[in-house]
Motif scaffolding. Sequence first.
Motif, PDB file in Angstrom:
ATOM      1  N   SER A  57       0.596  -1.227   0.124  1.00 46.82           N
ATOM      2  CA  SER A  57       0.123   0.043   0.042  1.00 46.82           C
ATOM      3  C   SER A  57       0.882   1.195  -0.016  1.00 46.82           C
ATOM      4  N   TRP A  59      -0.511   3.936   1.056  1.00 45.82           N
ATOM      5  CA  TRP A  59      -1.204   4.680   1.891  1.00 45.82           C
ATOM      6  C   TRP A  59      -1.644   3.745   3.209  1.00 45.82           C
ATOM      7  N   GLU A  61      -1.228   4.071   6.446  1.00 42.15           N
ATOM      8  CA  GLU A  61      -1.847   4.881   7.490  1.00 42.15           C
ATOM      9  C   GLU A  61      -3.172   5.235   7.291  1.00 42.15           C
ATOM     10  N   MET A  62      -3.682   4.901   6.043  1.00 43.10           N
ATOM     11  CA  MET A  62      -5.032   5.477   5.857  1.00 43.10           C
ATOM     12  C   MET A  62      -6.130   4.458   5.783  1.00 43.10           C
ATOM     13  N   ILE A  74     -12.287   8.718   3.511  1.00 42.76           N
ATOM     14  CA  ILE A  74     -10.773   8.285   4.113  1.00 42.76           C
ATOM     15  C   ILE A  74     -10.561   9.009   5.443  1.00 42.76           C
ATOM     16  N   SER A  76      -7.206   9.213   8.182  1.00 41.82           N
ATOM     17  CA  SER A  76      -5.917   8.747   8.286  1.00 41.82           C
ATOM     18  C   SER A  76      -5.586   9.092   9.806  1.00 41.82           C
ATOM     19  N   HIS A  80      -0.548  11.956  11.753  1.00 45.81           N
ATOM     20  CA  HIS A  80      -1.612  13.274  11.447  1.00 45.81           C
ATOM     21  C   HIS A  80      -2.801  12.332  11.055  1.00 45.81           C
ATOM     22  N   PHE A  83      -9.107  13.502   7.375  1.00 46.44           N
ATOM     23  CA  PHE A  83      -9.947  12.866   7.036  1.00 46.44           C
ATOM     24  C   PHE A  83     -10.840  13.739   5.819  1.00 46.44           C
ATOM     25  N   MET A 102     -10.133   5.912  14.528  1.00 43.91           N
ATOM     26  CA  MET A 102      -8.542   5.784  14.407  1.00 43.91           C
ATOM     27  C   MET A 102      -7.910   6.250  15.360  1.00 43.91           C
ATOM     28  N   SER A 117      -3.088  17.313  13.774  1.00 41.35           N
ATOM     29  CA  SER A 117      -3.781  17.546  12.799  1.00 41.35           C
ATOM     30  C   SER A 117      -4.257  19.106  12.449  1.00 41.35           C
TER      31      SER A 117
END
Length: 168
Positions: A57, A59, A61-62, A74, A76, A80, A83, A102, A117
Amino acid sequence: MTDRIRTERLVLRPVVAEDAAVIMAGFADFEVIKWLARPPYPFTAADLRIHNDDGSSRWPEMAAIEHKGRMIGIVSGAPHLGFWLLQEAWGQGFATEAGRAMAALVFEETAVDHLVSGYFDGNTASANVLAKLGFVETGRGTHWCEPRREDIPHIDLRLERSDWEARL
Protein backbone atom coordinates in the motif's frame (compact mmCIF):
# COMPACT_ATOMS: atom_id res chain seq x y z
CA MET A 1 -3.88 -0.23 8.00
CA THR A 2 -4.20 -3.99 7.83
CA ASP A 3 -7.33 -4.81 9.86
CA ARG A 4 -10.99 -3.90 9.76
CA ILE A 5 -12.39 -1.77 12.56
CA ARG A 6 -16.12 -1.75 13.19
CA THR A 7 -17.86 1.14 14.89
CA GLU A 8 -21.56 1.59 15.53
CA ARG A 9 -22.26 2.56 11.89
CA LEU A 10 -18.97 2.29 10.02
CA VAL A 11 -16.24 -0.07 8.93
CA LEU A 12 -12.68 1.22 8.59
CA ARG A 13 -10.60 -0.98 6.31
CA PRO A 14 -7.52 -0.85 4.10
CA VAL A 15 -7.80 1.19 0.93
CA VAL A 16 -7.99 -1.12 -2.10
CA ALA A 17 -7.85 -0.64 -5.86
CA GLU A 18 -11.65 -0.96 -6.08
CA ASP A 19 -11.91 2.31 -4.11
CA ALA A 20 -10.46 4.29 -7.00
CA ALA A 21 -13.84 5.42 -8.39
CA VAL A 22 -14.97 6.83 -5.04
CA ILE A 23 -11.64 8.56 -4.46
CA MET A 24 -11.82 10.06 -7.94
CA ALA A 25 -15.40 11.23 -7.32
CA GLY A 26 -14.45 12.83 -4.01
CA PHE A 27 -11.44 14.58 -5.46
CA ALA A 28 -13.41 15.74 -8.51
CA ASP A 29 -15.69 17.68 -6.13
CA PHE A 30 -14.04 21.03 -5.45
CA GLU A 31 -16.14 21.48 -2.28
CA VAL A 32 -14.41 18.37 -0.90
CA ILE A 33 -10.88 18.81 -2.21
CA LYS A 34 -10.54 22.54 -1.43
CA TRP A 35 -10.11 21.68 2.26
CA LEU A 36 -7.24 19.23 1.61
CA ALA A 37 -3.61 20.28 1.40
CA ARG A 38 -1.96 17.88 -1.04
CA PRO A 39 -4.11 16.51 -3.86
CA PRO A 40 -3.88 18.40 -7.12
CA TYR A 41 -6.99 19.82 -8.72
CA PRO A 42 -8.14 18.68 -11.08
CA PHE A 43 -7.24 15.23 -9.79
CA THR A 44 -6.72 12.66 -12.54
CA ALA A 45 -6.39 8.90 -12.72
CA ALA A 46 -2.65 9.43 -13.25
CA ASP A 47 -2.51 11.06 -9.79
CA LEU A 48 -4.04 8.02 -8.10
CA ARG A 49 -1.71 5.17 -7.18
CA ILE A 50 -3.06 3.03 -4.38
CA HIS A 51 -0.31 0.38 -4.47
CA ASN A 52 3.43 0.41 -5.06
CA ASP A 53 4.95 -1.73 -7.80
CA ASP A 54 5.59 -4.49 -5.24
CA GLY A 55 1.89 -4.58 -4.28
CA SER A 56 2.31 -2.85 -0.93
CA SER A 57 0.00 0.00 0.00
CA ARG A 58 1.15 3.53 -0.77
CA TRP A 59 -1.27 4.66 1.95
CA PRO A 60 -0.66 2.29 4.89
CA GLU A 61 -1.73 4.90 7.46
CA MET A 62 -5.09 5.47 5.74
CA ALA A 63 -8.37 3.61 5.99
CA ALA A 64 -11.40 3.63 3.76
CA ILE A 65 -14.56 4.62 5.61
CA GLU A 66 -17.52 2.40 4.70
CA HIS A 67 -21.15 2.99 5.60
CA LYS A 68 -23.66 0.27 4.73
CA GLY A 69 -21.06 -1.45 2.54
CA ARG A 70 -20.23 1.66 0.50
CA MET A 71 -17.03 3.70 0.75
CA ILE A 72 -17.79 7.30 1.75
CA GLY A 73 -14.33 8.72 2.52
CA ILE A 74 -10.93 8.19 4.06
CA VAL A 75 -9.41 8.68 7.52
CA SER A 76 -5.68 8.64 8.30
CA GLY A 77 -3.83 7.98 11.52
CA ALA A 78 -0.43 8.57 13.06
CA PRO A 79 1.25 10.87 13.10
CA HIS A 80 -1.40 13.06 11.45
CA LEU A 81 -5.11 12.43 11.87
CA GLY A 82 -6.94 13.57 8.77
CA PHE A 83 -10.16 12.77 6.97
CA TRP A 84 -12.42 13.59 4.07
CA LEU A 85 -15.92 12.50 3.13
CA LEU A 86 -18.04 12.60 0.02
CA GLN A 87 -20.48 15.53 0.26
CA GLU A 88 -23.45 13.18 0.55
CA ALA A 89 -21.96 11.93 3.86
CA TRP A 90 -21.46 15.37 5.43
CA GLY A 91 -23.31 16.39 8.57
CA GLN A 92 -24.10 12.88 9.80
CA GLY A 93 -21.33 12.42 12.39
CA PHE A 94 -19.33 10.00 10.23
CA ALA A 95 -16.08 12.00 10.40
CA THR A 96 -16.25 12.13 14.20
CA GLU A 97 -17.02 8.41 14.43
CA ALA A 98 -14.21 7.48 12.05
CA GLY A 99 -11.76 9.89 13.70
CA ARG A 100 -12.56 8.50 17.14
CA ALA A 101 -11.97 4.95 15.92
CA MET A 102 -8.68 5.86 14.24
CA ALA A 103 -7.40 7.75 17.29
CA ALA A 104 -8.32 4.80 19.50
CA LEU A 105 -6.48 2.43 17.16
CA VAL A 106 -3.34 4.57 17.15
CA PHE A 107 -3.27 5.04 20.91
CA GLU A 108 -4.10 1.39 21.66
CA GLU A 109 -1.71 -0.25 19.19
CA THR A 110 1.29 2.09 19.02
CA ALA A 111 3.60 3.96 21.36
CA VAL A 112 2.69 7.31 19.76
CA ASP A 113 2.28 9.89 22.53
CA HIS A 114 0.28 12.41 20.48
CA LEU A 115 -1.51 13.00 17.20
CA VAL A 116 -1.44 16.19 15.19
CA SER A 117 -4.05 17.59 12.88
CA GLY A 118 -5.28 20.88 11.58
CA TYR A 119 -7.70 22.58 9.26
CA PHE A 120 -7.85 25.49 6.89
CA ASP A 121 -9.54 28.59 8.28
CA GLY A 122 -13.19 28.54 7.32
CA ASN A 123 -13.56 24.76 7.55
CA THR A 124 -15.88 24.82 10.55
CA ALA A 125 -17.03 21.24 10.00
CA SER A 126 -13.49 19.88 10.45
CA ALA A 127 -12.87 22.27 13.34
CA ASN A 128 -15.95 20.88 15.11
CA VAL A 129 -14.96 17.24 14.49
CA LEU A 130 -11.45 17.77 15.83
CA ALA A 131 -12.73 19.64 18.89
CA LYS A 132 -15.10 16.73 19.65
CA LEU A 133 -12.11 14.39 19.50
CA GLY A 134 -10.22 16.51 22.04
CA PHE A 135 -7.66 18.23 19.80
CA VAL A 136 -6.43 21.59 21.07
CA GLU A 137 -4.97 24.47 19.11
CA THR A 138 -1.18 24.76 19.13
CA GLY A 139 -0.67 27.51 16.59
CA ARG A 140 -1.78 29.40 13.53
CA GLY A 141 -0.02 30.12 10.30
CA THR A 142 -0.45 29.47 6.63
CA HIS A 143 -0.23 26.21 4.77
CA TRP A 144 -0.03 25.52 1.05
CA CYS A 145 -3.30 24.25 -0.40
CA GLU A 146 -2.51 22.52 -3.68
CA PRO A 147 -6.12 22.38 -4.95
CA ARG A 148 -6.42 26.17 -4.54
CA ARG A 149 -2.75 26.76 -5.41
CA GLU A 150 -2.26 29.29 -2.65
CA ASP A 151 -1.24 29.65 0.98
CA ILE A 152 -4.32 29.54 3.21
CA PRO A 153 -4.62 30.43 6.91
CA HIS A 154 -4.28 27.18 8.84
CA ILE A 155 -4.97 26.19 12.45
CA ASP A 156 -2.61 23.55 13.92
CA LEU A 157 -3.90 21.10 16.53
CA ARG A 158 -2.59 18.37 18.80
CA LEU A 159 -4.11 15.56 20.85
CA GLU A 160 -2.03 14.11 23.68
CA ARG A 161 -2.35 10.43 24.55
CA SER A 162 -2.88 11.36 28.21
CA ASP A 163 -5.77 13.67 27.30
CA TRP A 164 -7.30 10.98 25.09
CA GLU A 165 -7.05 8.39 27.85
CA ALA A 166 -8.51 10.80 30.43
CA ARG A 167 -11.62 11.16 28.24
CA LEU A 168 -12.32 7.40 28.24
